[in-house]
Design an enzyme around this catalytic site. Structure first.
Site, PDB file in Angstrom:
ATOM      1  N   TYR A 205      44.194  50.979  34.291  1.00  0.00           N
ATOM      2  CA  TYR A 205      44.214  50.999  32.822  1.00  0.00           C
ATOM      3  C   TYR A 205      43.459  49.854  32.160  1.00  0.00           C
ATOM      4  CZ  TYR A 205      47.687  54.544  33.664  1.00  0.00           C
ATOM      5  OH  TYR A 205      48.318  55.679  34.091  1.00  0.00           O
ATOM      6  N   GLY A 206      43.034  48.868  32.915  1.00  0.00           N
ATOM      7  CA  GLY A 206      42.312  47.767  32.286  1.00  0.00           C
ATOM      8  C   GLY A 206      42.315  46.511  33.133  1.00  0.00           C
TER       9      GLY A 206
ATOM     10  N   LYS B 154      48.200  42.258  31.201  1.00  0.00           N
ATOM     11  CA  LYS B 154      47.410  43.468  31.444  1.00  0.00           C
ATOM     12  C   LYS B 154      46.858  43.972  30.123  1.00  0.00           C
ATOM     13  CE  LYS B 154      48.640  45.988  34.865  1.00  0.00           C
ATOM     14  NZ  LYS B 154      49.083  46.938  35.889  1.00  0.00           N
TER      15      LYS B 154
ATOM     16  N   ASP C 273      51.311  58.139  39.716  1.00  0.00           N
ATOM     17  CA  ASP C 273      50.106  57.547  40.314  1.00  0.00           C
ATOM     18  C   ASP C 273      50.492  56.487  41.351  1.00  0.00           C
ATOM     19  OD1 ASP C 273      47.326  57.268  40.638  1.00  0.00           O
ATOM     20  OD2 ASP C 273      47.210  55.674  39.140  1.00  0.00           O
TER      21      ASP C 273
ATOM     22  N   VAL D 219      42.472  38.436  37.611  1.00  0.00           N
ATOM     23  CA  VAL D 219      42.922  38.660  38.990  1.00  0.00           C
ATOM     24  C   VAL D 219      42.688  40.085  39.477  1.00  0.00           C
ATOM     25  CG1 VAL D 219      44.619  36.801  39.104  1.00  0.00           C
ATOM     26  CG2 VAL D 219      45.302  39.015  38.170  1.00  0.00           C
ATOM     27  N   GLY D 220      42.298  40.972  38.587  1.00  0.00           N
ATOM     28  CA  GLY D 220      42.042  42.337  39.049  1.00  0.00           C
ATOM     29  C   GLY D 220      41.712  43.276  37.918  1.00  0.00           C
TER      30      GLY D 220
END
Length: 317
Positions: free
Chosen positions: A18-19, A37, A133, A13-14
């Site tokens: 970071y990964g 993730k 961030d 999905v994205g």
């Protein structure tokens, strides 16, 4: 012990900072939908640092309505790390992009999102966790229109890379001036600066400081807020990348930069975009600012009144 085999991957999905992020089903919990993730490690050969595992383990204890839940950590072998989060299929960036140009987010909606964003940050800061961030891409929105913070604490565990997993440059638009000027000591103020930038972007429907390099970002900030000096920001001269030869810009009224925001909103934004991090408003103080006095966050109808519903956004992340 949680195993990777407990999760049935559905689709990618994205790709975050970071990964890769996958939508997956948690077979041990009635096939609940989760975001899996996969963390890309800078040095694959050295394995997962124990400090990172410790930091991430602490994040499992972060339970708040405005923070994306971290359900589990899967350390599948010494080189791979997966984080299992609650699944939310929309982020603030995509949500803003979905609203036709010329149509605002609506004052109630902005106030509601700001309230939820700052509540989430207050919870994290009270646990001594910084984000470092923050940006619209990692503010996720659920089906009821509640905003939740994603990726909190990952910067401390893994560092903030210069380039994302996809090799695109990590955005500088929300980065606090003390970081841009080479400061190594961060405080909670770095997140409050980012919140100010996101606040202005929700009002204007475009970024306030869209720099394409560190120096461009710095100068865009200076052009609106004025070039800082020792008087307004003690010890700014000692920051590694501050130059006394920087052009001298004068501060402009924020009401010119964000014309749609009312006086209380401008005052709050002004206190977020303060150069000296020690004088920047805290999340705790921001929540009692007069801007929020007429905010009733329990009124979920605001979500549909001011905006398009989010049903059509399914399967986005």
């Amino acid at each position: 012990m949680v195993e990777l085999s407990d999760y049935q991957r559905q689709e990618k999905v994205g790709e975050g900072t970071y990964g890769v992020v996958y939508k997956a089903l948690d077979t041990k919990h009635n096939n609940r939908v989760v975001a899996l993730k996969k963390i890309r490690l800078e040095s694959e050969d050295e394995g997962v640092p124990s400090t990172a595992i410790r930091e991430i383990s602490l994040l499992k204890e972060m339970k708040d309505d405005n923070i994306v839940r971290l359900y589990d950590i899967i350390h599948s072998d010494s080189h791979k790390l997966y984080l299992v989060f609650e699944f939310l299929d929309l982020d603030l960036k995509k949500y803003m992009e979905s609203i036709p140009q010329g149509v605002g987010l609506g004052a109630n909606m902005i106030k509601r999102f700001m309230n939820q964003l700052i509540r989430g940050i207050k919870h994290c800061h009270s646990h001594r966790v910084l984000h470092r961030d923050l940006k619209p891409q990692n503010l996720l929105i659920d089906k009821e229109g509640n905003l939740k913070l994603a990726d909190f604490g990952l910067a401390r565990a893994f560092g903030v890379p210069l380039r994302a997993y996809t090799h695109e440059v990590v955005t500088l638009w929300y980065r606090a001036p003390e970081i841009l000027l080479g400061g190594k000591q961060y405080s909670t103020g770095v997140d409050m600066w980012s919140v100010g930038c996101i606040f202005a972007e929700m009002c204007n429907r475009k970024p306030l400081f869209p720099g394409d390099s560190e120096i461009d970002e710095i100068f865009r900030i200076f052009r609106i807020l004025g070039t800082p000096n020792e008087e307004i920001w003690p010890d700014v001269n000692y920051l590694p990348d501050f130059k006394s030869s920087f052009p001298q810009w004068k501060k402009k009224p924020l009401s010119e930069a964000v014309p749609s925001l009312d006086a209380n909103g401008i005052d709050l934004l002004d206190q977020m975009l303060v150069y000296d991090p020690s004088r920047r408003i805290s999340a705790k103080r921001a929540l009692i600012h007069p801007y929020f006095n007429d905010n009733d966050d329990r009124d979920h109808n605001n979500y549909n009144e001011d905006n398009i519903g989010i049903d059509k956004h399914q399967n986005m992340q």
